[in-house]
Structures are given as structure tokens and as C-alpha cells.
Design an enzyme around this catalytic site. Structure first.
Site, PDB file in Angstrom:
ATOM      1  N   ARG A  54       0.819  -1.227   0.000  1.00  0.00           N
ATOM      2  CA  ARG A  54       0.000   0.000   0.000  1.00  0.00           C
ATOM      3  C   ARG A  54       0.844   1.265   0.000  1.00  0.00           C
ATOM      4  NH1 ARG A  54      -2.026   2.446   4.256  1.00  0.00           N
ATOM      5  NH2 ARG A  54      -2.049   0.566   5.529  1.00  0.00           N
ATOM      6  N   TYR A 108     -13.139  14.661 -18.361  1.00  0.00           N
ATOM      7  CA  TYR A 108     -13.737  13.331 -18.208  1.00  0.00           C
ATOM      8  C   TYR A 108     -14.910  13.395 -17.212  1.00  0.00           C
ATOM      9  CZ  TYR A 108     -13.839   8.367 -16.943  1.00  0.00           C
ATOM     10  OH  TYR A 108     -14.215   7.084 -16.673  1.00  0.00           O
ATOM     11  N   ASP A 180      -4.320  16.342 -17.526  1.00  0.00           N
ATOM     12  CA  ASP A 180      -4.701  14.951 -17.787  1.00  0.00           C
ATOM     13  C   ASP A 180      -4.387  14.692 -19.254  1.00  0.00           C
ATOM     14  OD1 ASP A 180      -6.005  12.594 -18.527  1.00  0.00           O
ATOM     15  OD2 ASP A 180      -7.697  12.918 -17.181  1.00  0.00           O
ATOM     16  N   LYS A 205      -5.876   3.214 -20.276  1.00  0.00           N
ATOM     17  CA  LYS A 205      -6.078   3.499 -21.699  1.00  0.00           C
ATOM     18  C   LYS A 205      -4.802   3.205 -22.491  1.00  0.00           C
ATOM     19  CE  LYS A 205      -9.893   4.881 -19.832  1.00  0.00           C
ATOM     20  NZ  LYS A 205     -10.212   6.277 -19.503  1.00  0.00           N
TER      21      LYS A 205
END
Ligand SMILES: *Cc1c(COP(=O)(O)O)cnc(C)c1O
Length: 387
Positions: A54, A108, A180, A205
Site C-alpha cells: 500500500r 472526463y 490529464d 487506456k
């Protein structure tokens, strides 16, 4: 396209995707680095050198993070569990209650919700701006403004934002410019070379490119990435080692994939533009595109995303969607398979048909993510579906 602006790097991007950040190799080393599917690591008693999945500091995360930093020309990168995790932790590392964020209105859908619903509830003020308006950013500035967030190229219209004005402004004010860059991938655009401070990707993506890993990355300076890592750790947004390993595998072919997607998309866009069933085709490589000049200036490739409007509107789109055979109708983008989706049922489903038409996404608008099939086969499938 113009290559004079390319910085001097030790290797080309095609080599960096394979080898950046690699340790020197010795006889007996595996050519493919192993997947270390362990959550914890044995420690020297009393030391504070804690390796824990983590914390984002285990071998598979470490490798992919070094490699992506090299691709973007950033000091450091961090891999997170999704593109949304990257956006959320990347921005929360910059903003506190009482701060103000200026963001492009062309972002987005998930990011839009994060900013307008979640951040607002946390006391972070967000103003959405039309970045194509003259002096758009300067006019909405406040003394509390801490960062500007943009996405380019823009989903689904493939508009390309000019980085010059906005990066000069953020430098002048000493605030962060966050980009982004999911749609471009570092093959086509590296925002840090154009004045950005932070680069975010949905690695789901183009970076991974095989429709089989969910991931996100944030790139920036060492102290900033330390802050993002603290958010990742406490909000628990760290990827599993297997996701890191798969992303490393997918990333190896990024350069060849995106080069091919650029070529195929350009050919498909030109073909679509000449069809009577298509009212308009949106692709930054076309001279008819409103941002063609900016794209030529800033991008190293026009990308694998194309959009087009069917002259017959929603009825034609329904028919087209039923008739495609090779191309699949699915969400997401940037992978090896050619996919289509419709904003009216996905990113812009919450708006009315009229509202969508007003922002340039009328019903009949199709988004195409060009994959690696032979371009003649993709065009043949489009042709039989359009006829
Ligand atoms: C998909 C996408 C995201 C979100 O990424 P996930 O990996 O699905 O969380 C963010 N920004 C853009 C531009 C995207 O296309």
C-alpha cells in the site's frame, strides 16, 4: 512533424518504454522481471525501512514508476489503482479547504463529478471554464486559486488546448498546472515540455493498451509526489503488484502501438470526412479541425481517437451500432481493439439531447478508438455499417 522541439534524452521513447529505470543486468537474471506478489517484506529489526504494497514502494511498483517518469520527463511518478485515483490523490495533494481550483469544463465525466460534487463538499471551490474563450483563465482567477486543471486532447471532440497562455499564467502566479494527458500518451504529447507541473494518466487506456488493467499515474517533482503518495497511502489507492507487472508488459509496446494508431486514425478520419453519411469528422490531424494549427505545433502525433457525426442523427447511430461486426461497441479507449461508444449513453448521458447539441455533441455523434487491426479491415467494417 516538427521534431526540433524534442529535448535531448539519453534514448528514444521506443527504447525508454523497454528499459528506462532498469538496474544493470548480470548473467542468470531473468529477461522479464518477476512479479513479486507479496504484500509485505522481511525487515531489519528496529529499522523504519518498511516495504509494504500500500506504500507504493515494492519492486513492481518501483520499476513502472521510474519508467513512466522517464517517459514524461518528470522527476518522479507514482502508479495508483485507477485514473480516478490518480486524479483525486494528485489534486488533493495540492488543495486544502478554502482553496480554489480553476478547471476546464471539457473534462472526463468522473473528474467532473469529483470536482463539482466531492471537492465542493470538502470546502474546495471549483470554477469550470471554457478554455477556448479569450483570457478565460485570467478572468476567473481569485487570490485563493492554487491550481489550473486541464485535459487535452479533449473527450470526445478531440479539441486540443493551447498550452502557451495557460502555462505562462501559472508560472507567473506560482500555481500548479495539472494536465490529464490520457488521450495523447507520452508518444504524442509530453505536457512538462510545455510548462505543465503535473501530468496525470488513466493508465487503463493507451499506457497499458490491452483493455486488461485498471491503473493511473501521476508525474511531478519529488516533493510533490511524496505528498501524492501520502494521499495514496491513507486513502488506500495503491495498485496490486500484478497490475504494475501487467502495466510494465503493456507499456513495452506503447511506441509501436501509438505510432500505428496515429497512422490508422489519420487514414480513417480522412476516409470518414469524404462520406456522405458523415456530417462532420473531428480529428486534430484534419485541416478542417478547429485546433489543427495548435496540434501541429504541440503534438508529435494526432492520436488514435476520432469522432464523427452521422448525418442521420440518433436513428442512424442506432443502426450503425447494430451493424458493426469487427469493431466493438464498448466503453473505454486506447487499446489494441477498435471500439466505438456514444457520448449520449456514456460520458454525457446526464444531459438532455438539446444540451448536448449546444456543446457540440449532437445525437448521432460516435467516438472511435482506433485499435491495431488492419486499417483496411476497420474501414471496410465502417463502410458496411454506414451503408
Ligand atoms: C478513463 C479516463 C479517466 C479515468 O480513468 P480510470 O482508469 O477509468 O479511473 C480519466 N481521464 C480520462 C481522460 C479518461 O479517459
Amino acid at each position: 512533424m516538427a521534431s526540433s522541439k524534442k529535448p535531448v534524452r539519453p534514448h528514444t521513447l521506443a527504447t525508454l518504454v523497454l528499459h528506462a529505470g532498469e538496474a544493470p543486468h548480470a548473467a542468470g537474471d531473468p529477461v522479464v522481471p518477476p512479479l513479486v506478489q507479496s504484500v509485505n517484506y522481511v525487515q531489519e529489526p528496529g529499522s523504519d525501512n518498511l516495504m509494504y504494497t500500500r506504500y507504493g514502494n515494492t519492486p513492481n511498483a518501483d520499476r513502472i514508476q521510474k519508467r513512466i517518469a522517464a517517459l514524461e520527463g518528470a522527476e518522479q511518478a507514482l502508479m495508483l489503482s485507477s485514473g480516478m485515483a490518480a486524479t483525486a490523490c494528485g489534486l488533493l495533494a495540492l488543495l486544502r479547504p478554502g482553496d480554489h481550483l480553476l478547471a476546464s469544463q471539457y473534462i472526463y465525466g468522473g473528474t467532473h463529478r469529483l470536482l463539482t460534487e466531492e471537492f465542493t463538499q470538502m470546502g474546495i471551490d471549483v470554477t469550470l471554464v471554457d478554455p477556448f474563450e479569450p483570457r478565460a483563465w485570467r478572468r476567473r482567477l481569485r487570490k485563493e486559486t492554487r491550481a489550473i486543471f486541464i485535459e487535452s486532447p479533449v473527450n470526445p471532440t478531440c479539441r486540443v488546448l493551447d498550452m502557451r497562455g495557460v502555462s505562462l499564467l501559472t508560472k507567473e502566479l506560482g500555481i500548479a498546472l495539472v494536465v490529464d494527458s490520457t488521450f495523447a500518451s507520452p508518444v504524442n504529447f509530453r505536457p512538462i515540455e510545455h510548462g505543465a507541473d503535473v501530468v496525470i494518466h488513466s493508465a487503463t487506456k493507451f499506457l497499458n493498451g490491452h483493455h486488461d488493467v485498471l491503473g493511473g499515474v501521476v508525474c511531478g517533482t519529488v516533493p510533490y509526489i511524496d505528498e501524492v503518495r501520502q494521499k495514496e497511502i491513507v486513502w488506500g489507492q495503491t495498485p496490486d503488484p500484478f497490475a504494475c507487472w501487467l502495466l510494465e508488459r503493456g507499456l513495452k509496446t506503447l511506441d509501436v502501438r501509438v505510432q500505428r494508431q496515429n497512422e490508422s486514425a489519420a487514414e480513417i478520419a480522412t476516409w470518414l470526412e469524404g462520406r456522405k453519411e458523415v456530417r462532420r469528422c473531428h480529428y486534430p490531424g484534419l485541416e478542417s479541425h478547429p485546433d489543427h494549427a495548435v496540434a501541429v505545433d504541440q503534438l508529435d502525433g494526432f492520436g488514435g481517437m476520432v469522432a464523427f457525426e452521422l448525418a442521420g442523427g440518433a436513428r442512424s447511430a442506432d443502426r450503425f451500432a447494430k451493424r458493426i461486426k469487427l469493431i466493438r461497441y464498448a466503453a473505454s479507449l486506447g487499446g489494441v481493439d477498435t471500439l466505438v461508444s456514444e457520448p449520449r449513453f456514456s460520458s454525457h448521458a446526464r444531459m438532455s439531447s438539446d444540451e448536448r447539441a449546444r456543446i457540440g455533441i449532437p445525437d448521432g455523434f460516435i467516438r472511435l478508438s482506433v485499435g491495431l487491426e488492419g486499417v483496411t479491415d476497420i474501414i471496410a467494417d465502417l463502410e458496411q455499417a454506414l451503408r
